[in-house]
Design a protein around this motif. Structure first.
Motif, PDB file in Angstrom:
ATOM      1  N   PHE A   1      -7.901  23.420  -5.508  1.00  0.00           N
ATOM      2  CA  PHE A   1      -6.422  23.539  -5.291  1.00  0.00           C
ATOM      3  C   PHE A   1      -6.032  24.613  -4.513  1.00  0.00           C
ATOM      4  O   PHE A   1      -4.971  24.947  -3.681  1.00  0.00           O
ATOM      5  CB  PHE A   1      -5.696  23.147  -6.302  1.00  0.00           C
ATOM      6  N   ALA A   2      -6.756  25.724  -4.748  1.00  0.00           N
ATOM      7  CA  ALA A   2      -6.269  27.140  -4.329  1.00  0.00           C
ATOM      8  C   ALA A   2      -6.579  27.286  -2.806  1.00  0.00           C
ATOM      9  O   ALA A   2      -6.038  27.844  -1.920  1.00  0.00           O
ATOM     10  CB  ALA A   2      -7.347  28.184  -5.287  1.00  0.00           C
ATOM     11  N   LYS A   3      -7.625  26.630  -2.711  1.00  0.00           N
ATOM     12  CA  LYS A   3      -8.335  26.844  -1.135  1.00  0.00           C
ATOM     13  C   LYS A   3      -7.051  26.034  -0.190  1.00  0.00           C
ATOM     14  O   LYS A   3      -6.961  26.473   0.715  1.00  0.00           O
ATOM     15  CB  LYS A   3      -9.579  25.954  -1.057  1.00  0.00           C
ATOM     16  N   VAL A   4      -6.952  24.835  -0.516  1.00  0.00           N
ATOM     17  CA  VAL A   4      -5.911  24.137   0.141  1.00  0.00           C
ATOM     18  C   VAL A   4      -4.549  24.815   0.053  1.00  0.00           C
ATOM     19  O   VAL A   4      -3.718  24.704   1.045  1.00  0.00           O
ATOM     20  CB  VAL A   4      -5.891  22.449  -0.180  1.00  0.00           C
ATOM     21  N   GLY A   5      -4.217  25.220  -1.010  1.00  0.00           N
ATOM     22  CA  GLY A   5      -2.833  25.810  -1.231  1.00  0.00           C
ATOM     23  C   GLY A   5      -2.661  27.200  -0.196  1.00  0.00           C
ATOM     24  O   GLY A   5      -1.669  27.318   0.305  1.00  0.00           O
ATOM     25  N   VAL A   6      -3.936  27.815  -0.216  1.00  0.00           N
ATOM     26  CA  VAL A   6      -3.686  28.873   0.842  1.00  0.00           C
ATOM     27  C   VAL A   6      -3.571  28.541   2.135  1.00  0.00           C
ATOM     28  O   VAL A   6      -2.827  29.157   3.018  1.00  0.00           O
ATOM     29  CB  VAL A   6      -5.184  29.762   0.672  1.00  0.00           C
ATOM     30  N   LEU A   7      -4.320  27.609   2.503  1.00  0.00           N
ATOM     31  CA  LEU A   7      -3.906  27.090   3.947  1.00  0.00           C
ATOM     32  C   LEU A   7      -2.843  26.485   4.158  1.00  0.00           C
ATOM     33  O   LEU A   7      -2.085  26.836   5.181  1.00  0.00           O
ATOM     34  CB  LEU A   7      -5.246  25.885   4.218  1.00  0.00           C
ATOM     35  N   MET A   8      -2.158  25.642   3.340  1.00  0.00           N
ATOM     36  CA  MET A   8      -0.826  25.115   3.581  1.00  0.00           C
ATOM     37  C   MET A   8       0.184  25.892   3.553  1.00  0.00           C
ATOM     38  O   MET A   8       1.225  25.702   3.659  1.00  0.00           O
ATOM     39  CB  MET A   8      -0.717  23.732   2.529  1.00  0.00           C
ATOM     40  N   ALA A   9      -0.012  26.991   2.873  1.00  0.00           N
ATOM     41  CA  ALA A   9       1.324  27.996   2.762  1.00  0.00           C
ATOM     42  C   ALA A   9       1.034  29.150   3.605  1.00  0.00           C
ATOM     43  O   ALA A   9       1.820  30.171   3.737  1.00  0.00           O
ATOM     44  CB  ALA A   9       1.105  28.717   1.398  1.00  0.00           C
ATOM     45  N   SER A  10       0.308  28.930   4.585  1.00  0.00           N
ATOM     46  CA  SER A  10       0.063  30.008   5.860  1.00  0.00           C
ATOM     47  C   SER A  10       0.329  29.263   7.168  1.00  0.00           C
ATOM     48  O   SER A  10      -0.226  29.537   8.084  1.00  0.00           O
ATOM     49  CB  SER A  10      -1.507  30.245   5.971  1.00  0.00           C
ATOM     50  N   ALA A  11       1.594  28.541   7.005  1.00  0.00           N
ATOM     51  CA  ALA A  11       1.719  27.836   8.266  1.00  0.00           C
ATOM     52  C   ALA A  11       2.254  28.844   9.550  1.00  0.00           C
ATOM     53  O   ALA A  11       2.207  28.707  10.511  1.00  0.00           O
ATOM     54  CB  ALA A  11       3.002  26.878   7.974  1.00  0.00           C
ATOM     55  N   ARG A  12       2.807  30.036   8.758  1.00  0.00           N
ATOM     56  CA  ARG A  12       3.456  30.912   9.871  1.00  0.00           C
ATOM     57  C   ARG A  12       2.358  31.510  10.708  1.00  0.00           C
ATOM     58  O   ARG A  12       2.491  32.229  11.602  1.00  0.00           O
ATOM     59  CB  ARG A  12       4.127  32.085   9.243  1.00  0.00           C
ATOM     60  N   ARG A  13       1.183  31.567  10.266  1.00  0.00           N
ATOM     61  CA  ARG A  13      -0.112  32.017  11.217  1.00  0.00           C
ATOM     62  C   ARG A  13      -0.762  30.739  11.867  1.00  0.00           C
ATOM     63  O   ARG A  13      -1.850  31.259  12.301  1.00  0.00           O
ATOM     64  CB  ARG A  13      -1.064  32.737  10.126  1.00  0.00           C
ATOM     65  N   THR A  14      -0.344  29.845  11.873  1.00  0.00           N
ATOM     66  CA  THR A  14      -0.837  28.733  12.695  1.00  0.00           C
ATOM     67  C   THR A  14      -0.231  28.225  13.766  1.00  0.00           C
ATOM     68  O   THR A  14       1.132  28.334  13.761  1.00  0.00           O
ATOM     69  CB  THR A  14      -1.232  27.461  11.777  1.00  0.00           C
ATOM     70  N   ALA A  15      -0.763  27.392  14.772  1.00  0.00           N
ATOM     71  CA  ALA A  15       0.059  27.334  15.955  1.00  0.00           C
ATOM     72  C   ALA A  15       0.877  25.781  15.713  1.00  0.00           C
ATOM     73  O   ALA A  15       1.324  25.269  16.727  1.00  0.00           O
ATOM     74  CB  ALA A  15      -0.822  27.318  17.221  1.00  0.00           C
ATOM     75  N   GLN A  16       0.274  25.066  14.792  1.00  0.00           N
ATOM     76  CA  GLN A  16       0.783  23.751  14.615  1.00  0.00           C
ATOM     77  C   GLN A  16       1.342  23.659  12.963  1.00  0.00           C
ATOM     78  O   GLN A  16       1.007  24.325  12.132  1.00  0.00           O
ATOM     79  CB  GLN A  16      -0.216  22.744  14.601  1.00  0.00           C
ATOM     80  N   ALA A  17       2.376  22.817  12.838  1.00  0.00           N
ATOM     81  CA  ALA A  17       3.051  22.259  11.865  1.00  0.00           C
ATOM     82  C   ALA A  17       1.752  21.850  10.755  1.00  0.00           C
ATOM     83  O   ALA A  17       1.171  20.703  10.965  1.00  0.00           O
ATOM     84  CB  ALA A  17       4.047  21.224  12.085  1.00  0.00           C
TER      85      ALA A  17
END
Length: 284
Positions: free
Chosen positions: A181-197
């Motif tokens: 859960f923490a692994k995916v949480g970090v990814l999904m809360a980092s949208a500002r650093r990604t090029a896609q939604a």
């Protein structure tokens, strides 16, 4: 089992398409072609609950409780697609998605770890709740505004149901679930650093079909989502922060530990990864 209780809770607040949607308030002057096109794209995107359900049932074959809950989630998500298509059928019949356009987004997803997928969809419900709240503000026609407000409430309830299953998973799998859960949480809360939604419908899920292995890539207009978010509903940094705050708030409740930032959640992820012996996560 959680399914019987969740069924009762969701059944008690389920809306009726004929009685609870204010169809008689339709104002044709307030519906532009641009807005109607976005409704079509969202109707097709919601249809993707079909392949997602097939994925959930396949990857959770050993969990009959969660698989039974899919009957409720699948019904309500397909109803979202249906009410958007009903809106178009009544007011813009030329834009009702064809059966082939709907079928195009039904394809097989590669197998993935069930715990990570659960967290991914929990975050997806949070994000979609905020997207639809913003869409309701952007639209000017009264009926579609009411529909998006209705869908947003459903997505929030679905997120709450997923959270219940996440709590159950932690009691069963302990640190393995916390790490996932923490692994995916970090990814999904980092949208500002990604090029896609960062939403399940915009992630690659079938290596053999790449690059046409996202739901969005198989829409009639593959570029629609980014334009909808950036130029139309204007899902800006303020709204993105709302999503991040909700993810961090729920992770804090789930883990019984305060996470004020993605960085703090990432430190917790590293602790859990070290405990379960999982390789470090690649940078978001």
């Amino acid at each position: 089992m959680l399914y019987p209780e969740l069924f009762k809770q969701l059944e008690a607040v389920r809306w009726n398409m004929e009685r609870d949607i204010p169809w008689d308030r339709f104002d044709p002057a307030q519906l532009s072609d641009e807005q109607a096109q976005t409704i079509k794209m969202n109707a097709i995107t919601e249809w993707a609950a079909l392949p997602a359900t097939e994925m959930f049932l396949r990857d959770n074959r050993d969990d009959s409780d969660f698989s039974a809950f899919m009957s409720v989630w699948f019904f309500e998500e397909q109803k979202h697609s249906l009410v958007l298509m009903e809106y178009l059928r009544r007011f813009r019949p030329d834009l009702v998605p064809t059966e082939q356009e709907l079928h195009e987004v039904r394809f097989e997803f590669d197998p993935a770890p069930a715990l990570e997928t659960l967290m991914l969809h929990f975050c997806g419900e949070i994000r979609l709740n905020h997207w639809y709240r913003r869409a309701a503000e952007w639209h000017t026609e009264p009926v579609i505004k009411a529909i998006y407000e209705t869908l947003a409430r459903d997505e929030a309830r679905h997120g709450g149901a997923y959270l219940r299953y996440m709590k159950q998973a932690m009691s069963r799998f302990g640190d393995e679930a916390r790490a996932a859960f923490a692994k995916v949480g970090v990814l999904m809360a980092s949208a500002r650093r990604t090029a896609q939604a960062l939403h399940p419908t915009n992630l690659h899920v079938n290596a053999k079909l790449f690059p046409r292995d996202t739901i969005q890539s198989r829409l009639p207009d593959p570029a629609w989502l980014e334009a909808w978010l950036d130029k139309q509903i204007q899902f800006d940094a303020v709204w993105e922060n709302k999503v991040v705050e909700r993810i961090l708030h729920n992770m804090s409740l789930l883990m019984e530990r305060s996470f004020a930032s993605v960085q703090e959640l990432n430190r917790f992820r590293k602790e859990m990864m070290a405990k379960v012996g999982t390789p470090p996560l690649a940078p978001a």
